[in-house]
Scaffold this active site. Sequence first.
Site, mmCIF file in Angstrom:
data_model
loop_
_atom_site.group_PDB
_atom_site.id
_atom_site.type_symbol
_atom_site.label_atom_id
_atom_site.label_comp_id
_atom_site.label_asym_id
_atom_site.label_seq_id
_atom_site.Cartn_x
_atom_site.Cartn_y
_atom_site.Cartn_z
ATOM 1 N N CYS B 34 0.915 -1.176 -0.030
ATOM 2 C CA CYS B 34 -0.045 0.061 0.088
ATOM 3 C C CYS B 34 0.922 1.244 0.030
ATOM 4 O O CYS B 34 0.504 2.410 -0.008
ATOM 5 C CB CYS B 34 -0.919 -0.261 1.250
ATOM 6 S SG CYS B 34 -2.146 -1.349 1.388
ATOM 7 N N HIS B 42 -9.463 1.224 -4.945
ATOM 8 C CA HIS B 42 -10.484 0.388 -4.763
ATOM 9 C C HIS B 42 -11.813 0.527 -4.910
ATOM 10 O O HIS B 42 -12.292 1.810 -5.211
ATOM 11 C CB HIS B 42 -10.260 0.048 -2.997
ATOM 12 C CG HIS B 42 -9.178 -0.181 -2.375
ATOM 13 N ND1 HIS B 42 -8.674 -1.600 -2.495
ATOM 14 C CD2 HIS B 42 -8.161 0.434 -1.678
ATOM 15 C CE1 HIS B 42 -7.572 -1.716 -1.797
ATOM 16 N NE2 HIS B 42 -7.120 -0.471 -1.451
#
Lengths: 138, 142
Positions: B34, B42
């Site tokens: 991340c 997302h």
Amino acid sequence: MIRITRKIEFSAAHLYNNPKLSPEENRRIFGKCNNPHGHGHNYTLEVTVAGDPDPITGMVLDLKELKEILQREIIERMDHRFLNYEVPELAGQIPTTENVAQLIWKLLEPKITRGKLDRVRLYESPDLFVDCTRNGAA
Amino acid sequence: MKLTLHRRYAFAASHRLHSSQLSEDENQRAYGKCNNPYGHGHNYIVEVAVSGPVDPDTGMVANLADLDSYVQREVLDAFDHTYMNEQVPAFQQMVPTTENVAREIFRRLEKFPSAHLERIKIQETSLNSFEYDRQTPGGSSS
């Protein structure tokens, strides 16, 4: 304390219209739901009962018994019905998800004698659902 | 008896998890993939829960059209198809973890006038979700 949840599905029609309001106001407030011919949904109902398991049976309540209560009180009353016209308890009310969930709570609460009714969760669609819980509960 | 209305919304956005208070190595350790400097995205699902009395004239806790337009204006227009780190002002100071996204969405919806905001639940993917409510320790006071 244990919470036990049973799920059922039913399909029904409804329309939203308040006779105290003008046709224009009804259309403004209720939008497409004011279509006089009605429309329908596949409802999903989750009923949660809370209690301590019986020391002999290990069960909060007999799920078979709950299933029979749901069949008698909910499915037979609401499944494949037009809620405005065929469910007398909703007479004079607008059959929103809120009001139908409240009615389901009122119908089930006195019938659940082992454990206590903890939550009624009624889905009108996967994107819209209402929880009915005891006052003071989260 | 208490009534709580839940409505689900979706938005798609990208983010990068990176804290200016950590070194490059520490960021890599804390955030792993991340921390990729180019960001990643997302499909988020936001569940908004509001409670209150049922209006006897409408049978509703809150008119869905009002709730939908409020969420559209305050949240979806600001978050959908953005790079949150740079395009949502709150995340210039705060790492856009889904925990912080939940808090920011709660803050943006807290003043919804027609009903009481109870809880924000966010799914970042179908495998993880986060909830923020008034009872959360450190949450907003009610």
